[in-house]
Design an enzyme around this catalytic site. Structure first.
Site, short mmCIF file in Angstrom:
data_model
loop_
_atom_site.label_atom_id
_atom_site.label_comp_id
_atom_site.label_asym_id
_atom_site.label_seq_id
_atom_site.Cartn_x
_atom_site.Cartn_y
_atom_site.Cartn_z
N HIS A 96 1.64 -1.42 3.57
CA HIS A 96 1.95 -2.62 3.33
C HIS A 96 3.66 -3.43 3.22
CE1 HIS A 96 -2.04 -3.73 5.38
NE2 HIS A 96 -1.88 -4.73 4.76
N ASP A 159 -1.22 -12.37 -4.23
CA ASP A 159 -2.08 -13.53 -3.41
C ASP A 159 -3.35 -12.48 -2.54
OD1 ASP A 159 -0.52 -15.49 -4.79
OD2 ASP A 159 0.91 -15.38 -3.03
N GLU A 273 1.32 -22.40 -8.54
CA GLU A 273 2.05 -21.43 -7.17
C GLU A 273 2.98 -22.57 -6.77
OE1 GLU A 273 1.87 -18.66 -4.34
OE2 GLU A 273 0.96 -17.40 -5.93
P1 FAD Z 1 2.76 0.60 0.08
O1 FAD Z 1 3.68 0.00 1.72
O2 FAD Z 1 2.32 1.37 1.07
O3 FAD Z 1 3.75 1.53 -0.87
C1 FAD Z 1 5.14 0.77 -0.90
C2 FAD Z 1 6.46 1.83 -1.69
O4 FAD Z 1 4.91 2.01 -3.18
C3 FAD Z 1 6.59 3.21 -1.05
O5 FAD Z 1 7.66 3.22 -1.18
C4 FAD Z 1 5.34 4.28 -1.51
O6 FAD Z 1 5.96 5.68 -1.14
C5 FAD Z 1 5.49 3.23 -3.11
N1 FAD Z 1 3.43 4.13 -3.26
C6 FAD Z 1 2.73 3.78 -2.58
N2 FAD Z 1 1.61 4.45 -3.23
C7 FAD Z 1 2.45 4.50 -4.42
C8 FAD Z 1 1.68 5.35 -6.03
N3 FAD Z 1 0.51 5.56 -6.13
N4 FAD Z 1 2.03 5.33 -6.89
C9 FAD Z 1 3.49 5.74 -6.28
N5 FAD Z 1 4.45 4.50 -5.57
C10 FAD Z 1 3.49 4.75 -4.57
N6 FAD Z 1 3.30 -8.47 -3.58
C11 FAD Z 1 3.26 -9.60 -4.67
O7 FAD Z 1 3.65 -9.17 -6.01
N7 FAD Z 1 2.45 -10.35 -4.38
C12 FAD Z 1 1.92 -10.85 -3.83
O8 FAD Z 1 1.58 -12.35 -3.04
C13 FAD Z 1 2.35 -10.18 -2.13
N8 FAD Z 1 0.93 -10.50 -0.93
C14 FAD Z 1 1.23 -10.40 -0.01
C15 FAD Z 1 0.96 -10.25 1.17
C16 FAD Z 1 0.79 -9.41 2.37
C17 FAD Z 1 0.04 -10.06 3.68
C18 FAD Z 1 1.92 -8.21 2.53
C19 FAD Z 1 1.83 -7.63 3.68
C20 FAD Z 1 2.21 -7.79 1.24
C21 FAD Z 1 2.61 -8.94 0.12
N9 FAD Z 1 3.13 -8.58 -1.18
C22 FAD Z 1 2.85 -8.80 -2.17
C23 FAD Z 1 3.86 -7.19 -1.30
C24 FAD Z 1 3.34 -5.76 -1.10
O9 FAD Z 1 3.24 -5.62 -2.48
C25 FAD Z 1 3.93 -4.37 -1.22
O10 FAD Z 1 3.66 -5.02 0.54
C26 FAD Z 1 3.51 -2.94 -1.85
O11 FAD Z 1 4.16 -2.58 -0.96
C27 FAD Z 1 1.98 -3.29 -2.10
O12 FAD Z 1 2.17 -2.30 -0.70
P2 FAD Z 1 1.13 -1.21 -0.42
O13 FAD Z 1 0.20 -0.52 -1.55
O14 FAD Z 1 0.80 -2.03 0.92
O15 FAD Z 1 2.18 0.01 -1.02
#
Ligand code: FAD
Length: 521
Positions: A96, A159, A273
């Site tokens: 994401h 969120d 918020e």
């Molecule tokens: P990914 O996008 O898959 O990874 C993000 C980064 O972390 C990459 O660099 C990856 O290599 C690394 N990573 C992933 N897993 C691990 C792991 N296990 N150990 C170490 N590194 C790792 N953020 C907020 O703070 N508050 C919000 O309310 C919020 N709302 C969101 C709503 C939506 C619809 C979206 C799309 C994003 C939102 N986000 C929010 C952002 C979100 O926190 C980031 O996208 C975050 O990267 C988490 O997504 P993911 O788990 O898919 O991680």
């Protein structure tokens, strides 16, 4: 499954990738190499998915996707990369990210979803409850299990909960509870991590503490989180969810800051918020985005004549139990809300279960999937802006640059620096109060690439304006193209970040998609 792909690591280009496919799929391989129990996928849907993300603006081809069984498999992938010349490894949570942060061009992508169920154990440390969960677990599932099986819940959220534990802990994890408990990175006490040296290490504030604080907010640069110990609290049954409207930014910020600064929990709401919206009837950007129920109506006649191009909405939540009487809940709400100076008649509220409240963005996801804007590009911009400069930011950005909206939410609400631990790798502005600002742009299907590029350019203009005008700000979920910009982002903590990299991932194998360090040969 034992796979042998080492001969191809030295030249991991597209041709090599197809060679890998063949050798991986047959187990009569060539030499000892990537010896894991999980799966290695070199083509097909899994590889396509790993080459894209929610941002929808980057597309790269990884060499292979690894679906590990546990930390040993992840360590195996990292060690295989260490033996190669240029191979990198990216953990992928739920992909994401917006700007390719979880991608690894020509590298190994570790699909953390295969480990999502590895841990789920609730325990107590004294009176404090915690849950051990997998780095690849979705917060949505953590919530459902904690509440349904134990009546407990994590204290600090995002969120939207279709995000992984490891993904948000690698950034910060922020929502309307963070003013009280800090971001999610302030609510974990222990981690299991696979470092860039291929070591599997347990760390906490007292054990391997440098690794613990490096990894929290570390943008995946120091280790892959396979288990996190998350603090819990008794889950409330219900939430009174309230929105109130302001015309003046000063009044909105004064009330929001007052609420987040109360020392005594009973003197504030449990969730605070806010967002900016367009002063007009536009269904995506304007008045209709404020009411919480189809029976509610936003009455524009309530707005003073003097109101400007945009308006502000404070969003609040009060927790309560089924056993609390309605009149008691009403009384608590009125006591708190009576101090706020919003526009009379522009107050909306509903009662819903705690779980439904935390899953509220899922409904938006479902709608976006139906209308096709979940799959289109998302040129989002997230910033932290200090209280000192948020007024100027409002005048220039909200009231001018994006006064017609961004076709999605424009969040703005205050947080307290004292709830963030400076030992983690997260960067926030100076000053005790700062605001999270999120321009969550959705683009309609069939939007031209050039139009998306214009939105990206507008984001850059905003960042450049902040830099030029000395705004005290940091990018949240940062994305920079040059080393100079990363150095500016970390400021005087850049050398700490570099030292931590040298300690835990000296060959710069991990999370290449962040584009901070180049892989060392
Ligand atoms: P990914 O996008 O898959 O990874 C993000 C980064 O972390 C990459 O660099 C990856 O290599 C690394 N990573 C992933 N897993 C691990 C792991 N296990 N150990 C170490 N590194 C790792 N953020 C907020 O703070 N508050 C919000 O309310 C919020 N709302 C969101 C709503 C939506 C619809 C979206 C799309 C994003 C939102 N986000 C929010 C952002 C979100 O926190 C980031 O996208 C975050 O990267 C988490 O997504 P993911 O788990 O898919 O991680």
């Amino acid at each position: 499954m034992i796979a042998y792909i080492e001969p191809y690591f030295l030249d991991n280009d597209a041709e090599a990738a197809s060679a890998v496919t063949a050798s991986v799929l047959s187990t009569d391989g060539v030499s000892e190499s990537l010896d894991i129990q999980g799966e290695i996928l070199c083509g097909g849907a899994a590889v396509d998915i790993a080459g894209r993300d929610f941002g929808g603006m980057n597309c790269v081809k990884p060499l292979a996707v690894v679906r590990p069984v546990g930390p040993e498999d992840i360590a195996g992938a990292v060690k295989a990369a260490l033996r190669s010349d240029k191979l990198t490894v990216a953990a992928r949570g739920n992909g994401h990210s917006i700007n390719g942060q979880a991608m690894a061009e020509g590298g190994l992508v570790v699909d953390m979803s295969s480990t999502a169920e590895n841990h789920f154990e609730v325990g107590f440390c004294g009176d404090t409850a915690y849950v051990d969960v997998s780095g690849g677990a979705l917060w949505e599932n953590v919530l459902k299990r904690c509440v349904s099986e134990y009546g407990l819940a994590p204290r600090s959220w995002t969120d939207y909960l279709g995000l992984t534990v490891g993904g948000t802990l690698s950034n910060a994890g922020v929502s309307g509870q963070a003013f009280r408990y800090g971001p999610q990175t302030s609510n974990v006490t222990e981690l299991d991590v696979v470092t860039g040296n291929g070591d599997v290490v347990t760390c906490s504030e007292v054990e391997n503490s440098e690794l613990f604080f490096s990894v929290l907010g570390g943008l995946g640069q120091f280790g892959i989180i396979t288990r996190a110990r998350v603090l819990l609290q008794p889950a409330p049954d219900m939430v009174r969810w309230i929105r109130v409207v302001y015309t003046e930014f000063d009044e909105f910020t004064r009330d929001a800051e007052w609420l987040v600064s109360q020392k005594d929990e009973s003197s504030s709401f449990d969730y605070v918020e806010g967002f900016v919206f367009v002063n007009g009837d536009d269904p995506v950007n304007g008045w209709p985005t404020v009411p919480l129920h189809p029976d509610h109506y936003f009455e524009p006649a309530r707005l003073p004549q003097s109101s400007g191009s945009v308006l502000y909405c404070l969003e609040l939540g009060l927790h309560y139990r089924d056993s609390d009487s309605n009149s008691n809940v009403d009384k608590r709400v009125e006591r708190l809300i009576g101090r706020l100076r919003f526009i009379e008649g522009l107050r909306f509220e509903v009662d819903l279960s705690y779980v439904d409240f935390l899953l509220r963005v899922k409904r938006s996801e479902e709608i976006a999937k139906v209308i096709g804007t979940w799959e289109t590009p998302h040129p989002w911009l997230n910033l932290f802006v200090s209280k000192r400069d948020i007024g100027e930011f409002n005048r220039t950005v909200f009231k001018e640059l994006v006064k017609n909206g961004v076709n999605g939410p424009m969040l703005v609400y205050p947080l307290l620096r004292s709830r963030w631990d400076e030992r983690t790798s997260v960067e926030v502005p100076e000053g005790e109060i700062f605001y999270i600002v999120a321009l969550l742009r959705f683009v309609p299907p069939c939007t031209k690439v050039s139009s998306v590029e214009k939105l990206v350019a507008q984001n850059q203009d905003i960042v450049h304006w902040c830099v030029r005008n000395g705004i005290d700000f940091k990018l949240y979920l940062p994305h920079y193209k040059s080393r100079e910009e990363w150095i500016r982002h970390f400021g005087n903590r850049w050398s700490r970040f570099v030292d931590r990299k040298a300690m835990f991932d000296p060959m710069a194998i991990l999370s290449p998609g962040q584009k901070i360090f180049n892989r060392s040969p």
